[in-house]
Design a protein around this motif. Structure first.
Motif, short mmCIF file in Angstrom:
data_model
loop_
_atom_site.label_atom_id
_atom_site.label_comp_id
_atom_site.label_asym_id
_atom_site.label_seq_id
_atom_site.Cartn_x
_atom_site.Cartn_y
_atom_site.Cartn_z
N ARG A 219 0.83 -1.20 0.00
CA ARG A 219 0.00 0.00 0.00
C ARG A 219 0.87 1.25 0.00
NH1 ARG A 219 -5.38 -1.54 3.18
NH2 ARG A 219 -5.13 -3.80 3.28
N ILE A 220 0.44 2.22 -0.79
CA ILE A 220 1.16 3.48 -0.88
C ILE A 220 0.20 4.59 -0.48
CG2 ILE A 220 2.48 5.03 -2.37
CD1 ILE A 220 3.08 2.57 -4.13
N ALA A 221 0.52 5.30 0.57
CA ALA A 221 -0.40 6.30 1.14
C ALA A 221 -0.34 7.62 0.39
CB ALA A 221 -0.05 6.53 2.61
N TYR A 222 -1.40 8.38 0.53
CA TYR A 222 -1.43 9.76 0.04
C TYR A 222 -0.52 10.62 0.92
CZ TYR A 222 -5.58 9.16 -2.99
OH TYR A 222 -6.46 8.79 -3.98
N PRO A 223 -0.11 11.79 0.45
CA PRO A 223 0.65 12.71 1.30
C PRO A 223 -0.13 13.07 2.57
CG PRO A 223 0.81 13.38 -0.99
CD PRO A 223 -0.20 12.27 -0.94
N ALA A 224 0.58 13.40 3.63
CA ALA A 224 -0.03 13.63 4.95
C ALA A 224 -1.11 14.70 4.93
CB ALA A 224 1.05 14.00 5.95
N VAL A 225 -0.99 15.70 4.08
CA VAL A 225 -1.95 16.81 4.08
C VAL A 225 -3.36 16.34 3.74
CG1 VAL A 225 -1.60 17.43 1.65
CG2 VAL A 225 -2.28 19.20 3.31
N PHE A 226 -3.47 15.18 3.10
CA PHE A 226 -4.78 14.67 2.70
C PHE A 226 -5.36 13.67 3.70
CE2 PHE A 226 -2.91 15.55 -1.62
CZ PHE A 226 -3.70 16.66 -1.87
N GLN A 227 -4.64 13.34 4.75
CA GLN A 227 -5.07 12.24 5.60
C GLN A 227 -6.31 12.54 6.43
OE1 GLN A 227 -3.98 9.12 5.38
NE2 GLN A 227 -2.75 9.92 3.69
N GLU A 228 -6.57 13.79 6.78
CA GLU A 228 -7.74 14.12 7.59
C GLU A 228 -8.76 14.96 6.84
OE1 GLU A 228 -8.61 13.19 11.04
OE2 GLU A 228 -7.26 11.65 10.28
N ARG A 300 -12.68 -1.07 9.25
CA ARG A 300 -13.32 0.11 8.68
C ARG A 300 -13.85 1.02 9.78
NH1 ARG A 300 -14.47 2.89 3.81
NH2 ARG A 300 -16.49 3.90 3.99
N LEU A 301 -14.54 0.45 10.76
CA LEU A 301 -15.12 1.26 11.83
C LEU A 301 -14.03 1.92 12.68
CD1 LEU A 301 -18.06 -1.07 12.87
CD2 LEU A 301 -18.22 1.12 11.68
N LYS A 302 -12.92 1.24 12.84
CA LYS A 302 -11.82 1.84 13.60
C LYS A 302 -11.31 3.09 12.90
CE LYS A 302 -7.35 0.75 15.71
NZ LYS A 302 -6.32 -0.30 15.91
N ARG A 303 -11.25 3.06 11.57
CA ARG A 303 -10.79 4.24 10.82
C ARG A 303 -11.82 5.36 10.87
NH1 ARG A 303 -9.72 -0.10 6.43
NH2 ARG A 303 -7.53 -0.66 6.75
N VAL A 304 -13.10 4.98 10.92
CA VAL A 304 -14.16 5.99 10.88
C VAL A 304 -14.48 6.57 12.26
CG1 VAL A 304 -16.64 6.29 10.45
CG2 VAL A 304 -15.22 5.07 8.79
N LEU A 305 -14.52 5.73 13.27
CA LEU A 305 -14.97 6.16 14.60
C LEU A 305 -13.85 6.70 15.48
CD1 LEU A 305 -17.46 3.25 15.41
CD2 LEU A 305 -18.00 5.52 14.53
N TYR A 306 -12.58 6.48 15.08
CA TYR A 306 -11.45 6.90 15.90
C TYR A 306 -10.40 7.59 15.04
CZ TYR A 306 -13.64 3.61 19.11
OH TYR A 306 -14.55 2.95 19.90
N THR A 307 -9.64 8.48 15.67
CA THR A 307 -8.53 9.11 14.99
C THR A 307 -7.37 8.12 14.91
OG1 THR A 307 -7.51 9.94 17.02
CG2 THR A 307 -9.21 11.33 16.01
N PRO A 308 -6.34 8.41 14.10
CA PRO A 308 -5.19 7.50 14.04
C PRO A 308 -4.54 7.24 15.40
CG PRO A 308 -5.12 9.00 12.20
CD PRO A 308 -6.24 9.47 13.08
N SER A 309 -4.68 8.20 16.33
CA SER A 309 -4.11 8.02 17.67
C SER A 309 -5.02 7.21 18.59
CB SER A 309 -3.83 9.38 18.32
OG SER A 309 -5.06 10.08 18.55
N GLY A 310 -6.23 6.89 18.13
CA GLY A 310 -7.15 6.09 18.92
C GLY A 310 -8.20 6.88 19.68
N ALA A 311 -8.21 8.19 19.54
CA ALA A 311 -9.20 9.01 20.24
C ALA A 311 -10.55 8.91 19.52
CB ALA A 311 -8.74 10.46 20.28
N PRO A 312 -11.65 8.83 20.27
CA PRO A 312 -12.97 8.75 19.63
C PRO A 312 -13.27 10.03 18.84
CG PRO A 312 -13.10 8.12 21.94
CD PRO A 312 -11.75 8.74 21.74
#
Length: 371
Positions: A219-228, A300-312
């Motif tokens: 997997r190749i990610a998008y640049p960081a500016v697009f992550q949120e 999927r729900l982990k990506r949607v319901l929480y931030t990358p750091s794990g905060a709701p």
């Protein structure tokens, strides 16, 4: 109903009382039927639902969450955001679930912008990525030079963001890297496996499915500016948001509840989706397939319901500063002519408090008891 006096002049008070009771019963039944008539809602999707994103709808139906909200919800699939948005703008469907780029771009067209506004951030973290076979020499975005990238259809609203990511890496789509329509899910997977294309530009959950099918990928990610930046979200005509705010609140609340149910009991939601879409149920070992599908949904729900750091996250909420940074990057990459966009007209957090207005603990107990 026509009301008549008793036929006989000498009818007794008891007979009249019985007649009155009959009329009252019929009238109350009529009122009850009207009171419990469900509000019909149609949701336009840009891609066919899979278990990771379709399970919440199925769970809401199976557990009665939509009915509890006095809603009857149906989904309709169109080929990409370009085909979906006119349906919402023309009020032929109630809500849509497209990506945000086409709506933002409409403000630069020189025409009147689409009379639409997002009210629920369905994918608050960017799930789009590029995937190549594990043995491919491609390891970075820059390595995609002179390669072909597969997408489901060239009408997909995710393509502008992908092009911007490639430009930031120094490439020029249409000149030294090319997008190719290969179809969604299995059709796209096969195109990658057979080397018809060099990479896929699908979402992370679809890439999970590809891995579960036995294909090893990188997997190749998008640049960081697009992550949120905002991904898919629920959108409605501005008239709907103004004239039917309670409908918007009830739908958003029921959808949020469905996601919480699926987090608490993913196996129930997977089974509900398979029952609603029997053609999607994979063959083979049922226990293995259920475990894999449940894991896919959980990811999927982990990506949607929480931030990358794990905060709701706050369900449905838009992070306007993050979206603005993404727009600025899109403008710098040439996908937008400028970064001057009236975000408040495109994204609304007005209804967000209502989406979490329920007893979460009671819902989780109800979810865990579901079979």
């Amino acid at each position: 109903m026509l009301f008549r006096k008793p036929a006989r002049a000498g009818a007794t008070p008891a007979a009249f009382a019985k007649f009155a009771a009959f009329v009252a019963l019929g009238t109350s039944t009529l009122f009850a039927t009207s009171a419990y008539a469900l509000d019909e809602v149609t949701v336009a999707l840009a891609i066919p639902p899979a278990v990771h994103d379709g399970a919440p709808y199925a769970a809401a139906e199976a557990l009665g969450l939509f009915k509890d909200a006095n809603l009857s919800v149906k989904t309709i699939v169109f080929q990409g955001a370009g085909a979906l948005l006119p349906q919402v703008a023309g009020k032929r469907v109630t809500f849509g679930y497209p990506t945000s780029e086409p709506v933002i771009a409409s403000y630069f067209s020189g025409k009147d912008p689409l009379p639409l506004r997002y009210f629920y951030n369905g994918v608050p973290g960017n799930t789009m990525e590029f995937a190549v076979l594990a043995d491919s020499p491609i390891r970075t975005l820059a390595d995609l030079k002179d390669k072909q990238i597969g997408v489901g259809a060239l009408t997909w609203g995710t393509i502008p963001g992908g092009r911007a990511a490639l430009r930031i890496a120094g490439l020029e789509p249409g000149k030294n890297v090319e997008y190719v329509a290969v179809g969604a899910l299995g059709a796209g997977f096969q195109a990658l496996r057979t080397h018809r294309i060099d990479a896929l530009n699908f979402n992370s959950s679809w890439d999970d499915l590809l891995e579960f099918s036995g294909t090893k990928i990188r997997r190749i990610a998008y640049p960081a500016v697009f992550q949120e930046t905002a991904g898919n979200g629920f959108i409605a005509h501005v008239d709907t948001l103004r004239d039917q705010p309670d409908l918007v609140r009830r739908f958003g609340r029921a959808y949020t509840q469905a996601q919480i149910v699926c987090e608490a009991n993913p196996a129930f939601c997977v089974k509900a989706f398979w029952q609603q879409h029997p053609e999607s149920r994979p063959a083979g070992d049922e226990a293995k397939q259920l475990a894999e599908a449940s894991e896919l949904l959980t990811r999927r729900l982990k990506r949607v319901l929480y931030t990358p750091s794990g905060a709701p996250r706050i369900p449905g909420q838009y992070d306007l500063p993050a979206i603005q940074r993404g727009i600025e990057a899109m403008a710098k990459a040439g996908e937008y002519p400028s970064a001057e966009v009236p975000l408040q007209k495109i994204f609304s957090n007005e209804f967000v408090p209502a989406f979490s207005d329920f007893d979460r603990a009671a819902l989780i107990r109800r979810a865990k008891a579901a079979q």
